[in-house]
Design an enzyme around this catalytic site. Structure first.
Site, PDB file in Angstrom:
ATOM      1  N   LYS A 180       0.865  -1.183   0.000  1.00 27.09           N
ATOM      2  CA  LYS A 180       0.000   0.000   0.000  1.00 27.09           C
ATOM      3  C   LYS A 180       0.903   1.236   0.000  1.00 27.09           C
ATOM      4  O   LYS A 180       1.165   1.846   1.040  1.00 27.09           O
ATOM      5  CB  LYS A 180      -0.914  -0.054   1.231  1.00 27.09           C
ATOM      6  CG  LYS A 180      -2.113   0.849   1.146  1.00 27.09           C
ATOM      7  CD  LYS A 180      -3.118   0.492   2.221  1.00 27.09           C
ATOM      8  CE  LYS A 180      -4.171   1.564   2.389  1.00 27.09           C
ATOM      9  NZ  LYS A 180      -5.038   1.776   1.226  1.00 27.09           N
TER      10      LYS A 180
HETATM   11  N1  PMP Z   1      -7.751  -2.095  -2.733  1.00 26.54           N
HETATM   12  C1  PMP Z   1      -7.198  -0.879  -2.658  1.00 26.54           C
HETATM   13  C2  PMP Z   1      -6.454  -0.328  -3.824  1.00 26.54           C
HETATM   14  C3  PMP Z   1      -7.345  -0.120  -1.474  1.00 26.54           C
HETATM   15  O1  PMP Z   1      -6.817   1.102  -1.381  1.00 26.54           O
HETATM   16  C4  PMP Z   1      -8.080  -0.660  -0.399  1.00 26.54           C
HETATM   17  C5  PMP Z   1      -8.255   0.132   0.864  1.00 26.54           C
HETATM   18  N2  PMP Z   1      -7.213  -0.074   1.751  1.00 26.54           N
HETATM   19  C6  PMP Z   1      -8.621  -1.942  -0.531  1.00 26.54           C
HETATM   20  C7  PMP Z   1      -8.440  -2.637  -1.721  1.00 26.54           C
HETATM   21  C8  PMP Z   1      -9.359  -2.598   0.595  1.00 26.54           C
HETATM   22  O2  PMP Z   1      -8.451  -2.991   1.589  1.00 26.54           O
HETATM   23  P1  PMP Z   1      -8.863  -3.053   3.130  1.00 26.54           P
HETATM   24  O3  PMP Z   1     -10.073  -3.875   3.204  1.00 26.54           O
HETATM   25  O4  PMP Z   1      -7.687  -3.679   3.781  1.00 26.54           O
HETATM   26  O5  PMP Z   1      -9.084  -1.654   3.566  1.00 26.54           O
END
Ligand code: PMP
Length: 306
Positions: free
Chosen positions: A159
């Site tokens: 991320k």
């Molecule tokens: N994909 C992307 C590109 C994201 O930014 C997010 C948000 N964090 C998610 C999926 C969902 O991830 P999570 O459930 O861990 O927030």
């Protein structure tokens, strides 16, 4: 979405007043996007505020930092303590936590000095990400002409701040075209994810979601939903999907920390199923709500009480 300031931001082991949490304009993270972050939600429960899957998010922060060769300098345990203390100080009963690992100012160039990692954690109130209407009636998605970053370009598993120009290009284009969000595909034409959320399709009671190898961020909400769906007796398959498989799904929904679980009303103007929130999506939203608000003790280990 406008930011609502709170009292403090945690920076490298100290609490700093919100307005004084500054970095130098020449930090290389701003210029080259070399930074990693997390988004975490805290919810009100009968036992006070609880942070949902805090350690899992902080572990992913460490994983993302590893991909980008940074040492956050604070263990998952230390960052857990800092997050809890931040929520206590700010008095937030519910909200969003944003840990960020970035590079300190002092050098410049596209091969930045990586031994200067800094960490900050902020928290603020954050409501519905896609809006109340999308939450109740479903969101309208359009397949983006921007492809999702790939494993050979900017690894989707981490991320990274800079990776979000890819998401932002797609999201801005979708919103300007009148949609709620973009659905991004891999170069091979498989569905990857929305700009900041994972995607699921439901057909004949079976849940389908793209695998990690289709350029997704392995979402913690995605993992939560896979667990809850199996507990509710659904089969869940992590397998590649084409856009047309979403067109003909009985139901589809997005998952993410900010978005939570949002039904998909349409994809490229094709209504998905009956178009609103389908029964499987509704049941999962209820189960998710029970878990994050501590109304069931089956997943109490996912909650860190403040
Ligand atoms: N994909 C992307 C590109 C994201 O930014 C997010 C948000 N964090 C998610 C999926 C969902 O991830 P999570 O459930 O861990 O927030």
């Amino acid at each position: 979405m406008k930011l609502t300031p709170t009292s403090d931001i945690w920076m490298d082991g100290k609490f700093v007043a919100w307005d004084e949490a500054q970095v130098h304009v020449l930090t290389p993270s701003l210029h080259y996007g070399w930074g990693v972050y997390e988004g975490i939600r805290a919810y009100p429960t009968a036992r006070g505020t609880a942070v949902f899957r805090l350690r899992d998010h902080l572990r992913r922060l460490h994983d993302s930092a590893r991909v980008y060769l940074m040492d956050p300098g604070h263990s998952v345990d230390e960052l857990t303590g800092a997050s809890v203390e931040l929520l206590r100080r700010t008095g937030l009963g519910a909200g969003y936590l944003r840990p960020l690992v970035y590079l300190d100012y002092g050098t410049m160039g596209v091969a930045p000095r990586l031994d200067s990692a800094r960490v900050a954690i902020a928290a603020w109130p954050w409501g519905s990400y896609l809006g109340e209407k999308a939450e109740q009636e479903g969101c309208r998605l359009a397949v983006s002409s921007w492809q999702r970053n790939g494993v050979h370009s900017v690894p989707p598993l981490a991320k990274a701040t800079g990776a979000y120009v890819n998401s932002a290009l797609a999201k801005v284009a979708a919103v300007r075209a009148g949609y709620d969000d973009a659905l991004m595909l891999t170069p091979g034409g498989h569905v990857a994810e929305a700009s900041a959320a994972n995607v699921f399709a439901v057909r004949d009671g079976v849940l389908f979601t793209p695998p990690v190898s289709d350029n997704i961020l392995p979402g913690i909400t995605r993992d939560t939903v896979i667990t809850l769906a199996r507990e509710l007796g659904h089969e869940v398959r992590e397998q590649s999907l084409t856009r047309s498989e979403l067109y003909v799904a009985d139901e589809a929904f997005l998952t993410g920390t900010a978005a939570e679980i949002v039904p998909v009303a349409s994809v490229d103007d094709r209504p998905v199923g009956a178009g609103g929130c389908g029964p499987v999506t509704r049941r999962l939203r209820e189960a998710f709500g029970d878990v994050v608000h501590g109304r069931t003790d089956t997943h109490d280990d996912w909650l860190t009480y403040v």
